[in-house]
Scaffold this motif. Structure first.
Motif, PDB file in Angstrom:
ATOM      1  N   PHE A   1      -6.405  31.357  21.561  1.00 58.66           N
ATOM      2  CA  PHE A   1      -5.487  30.715  20.619  1.00 58.66           C
ATOM      3  C   PHE A   1      -5.973  30.879  19.187  1.00 58.66           C
ATOM      4  O   PHE A   1      -5.214  31.272  18.298  1.00 58.66           O
ATOM      5  N   VAL A   2      -7.248  30.576  18.941  1.00 52.48           N
ATOM      6  CA  VAL A   2      -7.797  30.694  17.590  1.00 52.48           C
ATOM      7  C   VAL A   2      -7.769  32.146  17.128  1.00 52.48           C
ATOM      8  O   VAL A   2      -7.412  32.445  15.983  1.00 52.48           O
ATOM      9  N   ALA A   3      -8.117  33.062  18.015  1.00 48.62           N
ATOM     10  CA  ALA A   3      -8.118  34.494  17.678  1.00 48.62           C
ATOM     11  C   ALA A   3      -6.740  34.958  17.245  1.00 48.62           C
ATOM     12  O   ALA A   3      -6.585  35.721  16.288  1.00 48.62           O
ATOM     13  N   ASP A   4      -5.710  34.477  17.937  1.00 51.48           N
ATOM     14  CA  ASP A   4      -4.350  34.905  17.661  1.00 51.48           C
ATOM     15  C   ASP A   4      -3.769  34.187  16.451  1.00 51.48           C
ATOM     16  O   ASP A   4      -2.995  34.769  15.686  1.00 51.48           O
ATOM     17  N   PHE A   5      -4.161  32.926  16.238  1.00 47.67           N
ATOM     18  CA  PHE A   5      -3.555  32.128  15.170  1.00 47.67           C
ATOM     19  C   PHE A   5      -4.150  32.447  13.800  1.00 47.67           C
ATOM     20  O   PHE A   5      -3.436  32.473  12.796  1.00 47.67           O
ATOM     21  N   MET A   6      -5.444  32.684  13.739  1.00 46.87           N
ATOM     22  CA  MET A   6      -6.123  32.876  12.455  1.00 46.87           C
ATOM     23  C   MET A   6      -6.228  34.363  12.134  1.00 46.87           C
ATOM     24  O   MET A   6      -6.837  35.128  12.867  1.00 46.87           O
ATOM     25  N   GLY A   7      -5.640  34.750  11.026  1.00 46.17           N
ATOM     26  CA  GLY A   7      -5.679  36.143  10.594  1.00 46.17           C
ATOM     27  C   GLY A   7      -4.278  36.710  10.442  1.00 46.17           C
ATOM     28  O   GLY A   7      -3.383  36.389  11.218  1.00 46.17           O
ATOM     29  N   SER A   8      -4.086  37.530   9.427  1.00 44.73           N
ATOM     30  CA  SER A   8      -2.782  38.147   9.192  1.00 44.73           C
ATOM     31  C   SER A   8      -2.987  39.586   8.741  1.00 44.73           C
ATOM     32  O   SER A   8      -3.516  39.834   7.652  1.00 44.73           O
ATOM     33  N   PRO A   9      -2.603  40.573   9.583  1.00 46.83           N
ATOM     34  CA  PRO A   9      -2.087  40.424  10.951  1.00 46.83           C
ATOM     35  C   PRO A   9      -3.128  39.787  11.880  1.00 46.83           C
ATOM     36  O   PRO A   9      -4.319  39.777  11.567  1.00 46.83           O
ATOM     37  N   ALA A  10      -2.646  39.277  12.999  1.00 49.38           N
ATOM     38  CA  ALA A  10      -3.519  38.603  13.954  1.00 49.38           C
ATOM     39  C   ALA A  10      -4.485  39.593  14.605  1.00 49.38           C
ATOM     40  O   ALA A  10      -4.284  40.816  14.568  1.00 49.38           O
ATOM     41  N   MET A  11      -5.531  39.042  15.210  1.00 51.44           N
ATOM     42  CA  MET A  11      -6.463  39.864  15.977  1.00 51.44           C
ATOM     43  C   MET A  11      -5.721  40.566  17.112  1.00 51.44           C
ATOM     44  O   MET A  11      -4.852  39.986  17.763  1.00 51.44           O
TER      45      MET A  11
ATOM     46  N   VAL B   1      -4.102  19.332   4.920  1.00 52.75           N
ATOM     47  CA  VAL B   1      -3.319  19.757   6.086  1.00 52.75           C
ATOM     48  C   VAL B   1      -2.417  20.929   5.713  1.00 52.75           C
ATOM     49  O   VAL B   1      -1.749  20.895   4.670  1.00 52.75           O
ATOM     50  N   THR B   2      -2.400  21.959   6.538  1.00 51.20           N
ATOM     51  CA  THR B   2      -1.488  23.081   6.347  1.00 51.20           C
ATOM     52  C   THR B   2      -1.229  23.771   7.685  1.00 51.20           C
ATOM     53  O   THR B   2      -2.047  23.683   8.604  1.00 51.20           O
ATOM     54  N   HIS B   3      -0.072  24.446   7.782  1.00 47.68           N
ATOM     55  CA  HIS B   3       0.173  25.313   8.938  1.00 47.68           C
ATOM     56  C   HIS B   3      -0.091  26.770   8.564  1.00 47.68           C
ATOM     57  O   HIS B   3      -0.011  27.664   9.402  1.00 47.68           O
ATOM     58  N   ASP B   4      -0.420  27.006   7.288  1.00 45.98           N
ATOM     59  CA  ASP B   4      -0.611  28.356   6.750  1.00 45.98           C
ATOM     60  C   ASP B   4      -2.084  28.746   6.872  1.00 45.98           C
ATOM     61  O   ASP B   4      -2.942  28.210   6.169  1.00 45.98           O
ATOM     62  N   GLN B   5      -2.376  29.694   7.770  1.00 49.17           N
ATOM     63  CA  GLN B   5      -3.778  30.026   8.007  1.00 49.17           C
ATOM     64  C   GLN B   5      -4.410  30.768   6.819  1.00 49.17           C
ATOM     65  O   GLN B   5      -5.623  30.710   6.633  1.00 49.17           O
TER      66      GLN B   5
ATOM     67  N   ARG C   1     -10.112  42.944  15.276  1.00 44.30           N
ATOM     68  CA  ARG C   1      -9.299  42.765  14.080  1.00 44.30           C
ATOM     69  C   ARG C   1      -8.724  44.112  13.614  1.00 44.30           C
ATOM     70  O   ARG C   1      -9.375  45.152  13.787  1.00 44.30           O
ATOM     71  N   PRO C   2      -7.528  44.103  12.999  1.00 41.24           N
ATOM     72  CA  PRO C   2      -6.926  45.359  12.529  1.00 41.24           C
ATOM     73  C   PRO C   2      -7.827  46.157  11.597  1.00 41.24           C
ATOM     74  O   PRO C   2      -7.843  47.393  11.642  1.00 41.24           O
TER      75      PRO C   2
END
Length: 365
Positions: free
Chosen positions: A230-240, A191-195, A285-286
């Protein structure tokens, strides 16, 4: 091969409040499953249900082919590593690791053999006579992992084990956990909140929001084909980048029109045979927006965009422009000539675009 963990229609409620809603997920032996999502999404509650620490309201849960829906935690053949380490402060490292074996009646010779094996694997054999108060956070986490490893369970459960560590140590421990998984071929639910943690560790990711699974897939599937906004915005740094756009048929292609402040709309053309409505959210994606001349391909299209902000980040430089009423980030090379307040020719890779329905957020392509 039977799944090592098989969850069917699991529900968890506290009175009238539904915390987990119709959860269905299974993993094969050797899988590294990561449950990821924002705080309050239900991921730790789901882990506690798997461990038997929380009774489930409905559904079924099997571990290694056995129905464990209402079985006591001690009889589930699992081992759990907690965020807080949960070590006995008065015991040495060696006694912390072997305590569970002692309680289960494992003979002294086997205890010492397992202790030696695990201590060498985790590189803590020089710490065995110390107590937890004499250890760093990373060392304590290794001890907590050692205590789990000596059990040789069917399933390892990790509850945000790195969240108490500093950034550098998190990266080091992440590498150690990945190495352990590859060495032992262990079955893990993490379990993590860190994508970033989720993407680097997992063989399979479950993205959760509000007690509902949003998407299950490999890291590549989650990253490249997000199921919804939601998944598009949450997963990725920077986000999609998620950009409102108008779509119109133009012969065999789609004309994609994006508003820009104080200038003509940005117009792109997508030749793919898609069935798109008149209004979409365009996801890119960036790294799929490059400086002109640094990206090639049949579906790469160039356009001049005004630069609002430049953010150097070592090997990359992030350039921010306003498109469709949103701040859009491009990941460029470190030596870019981009300057705030100046136009810059950017290359958009239309082959990598995801389209989403503005009303439902669902993926359209």
């Amino acid at each position: 091969m039977a799944p090592i963990l098989d969850i069917k229609h699991l529900r968890k409620s506290y009175g009238p409040v539904d915390i987990l809603k119709d959860i269905n997920v299974s993993i094969e032996p050797g899988d590294f499953l990561v449950l990821v999502g924002p705080s309050g999404c239900g991921k730790s509650t789901l882990l506690n249900c798997i461990a038997g620490l929380e009774p489930i309201t409905g559904g079924q849960l099997q571990i290694a082919g056995q129905d464990m829906t209402h079985v006591s935690p001690k009889d589930r053949n699992i081992a759990m590593v907690f965020q807080s380490y949960a070590l006995y402060p008065t015991m040495t490292v060696a006694k912390n690791i072997t305590f569970g074996m002692k309680v289960r009646g494992v003979d002294q010779a086997n205890q010492q053999a397992k202790l030696k094996e695990v201590a060498e694997l985790l590189q803590i054999d020089h710490l065995l006579n110390r107590k937890p108060g004499q250890l760093s956070g990373g060392q304590r986490q290794r001890v907590a992992m050692g205590r789990a490893l000596v059990r040789e369970p069917a399933l390892f459960l990790f509850d945000e084990p790195l969240s108490n560590l500093d950034a550098k140590l998190r990266v080091e421990m992440r590498t150690e956990i990945k190495k352990l998984h590859q060495t032992l071929n262990a079955s893990i639910v993490y379990v993590t909140h860190d994508q970033i943690e989720a993407m680097t560790l997992a063989t399979k990711i479950v993205v959760m929001k509000g007690g509902v699974i949003q998407q299950i897939g490999t890291p590549a599937e989650i990253y490249n084909q997000p199921a919804n906004l939601f998944v598009a915005d949450f997963m990725g740094s920077p986000a999609m980048n998620l950009i409102p756009a108008k779509v119109a048929r133009d012969g065999g292609s789609h004309r994609i029109e994006i508003t820009r402040p104080g200038e003509a709309p940005l117009v792109l053309s997508d030749p793919r045979p898609l069935d798109l409505p008149g209004d979409v959210i365009m996801g890119l994606r960036p790294e799929d927006i490059a400086e002109a001349g640094f990206r090639a391909g049949a579906q790469v299209q160039q356009a001049s965009c005004m630069v609002d902000m430049v953010e150097p980040a070592g090997a990359d430089t992030y350039v921010v422009s306003s498109l469709g009423g949103r701040q859009v980030t491009a990941r460029l090379h470190a030596e870019t000539s981009a300057r705030a307040g100046q136009p810059l020719d950017l290359a958009f890779d239309l082959a990598k675009v995801s389209y989403f329905a503005p009303q439902t957020g669902e993926r359209l392509n």
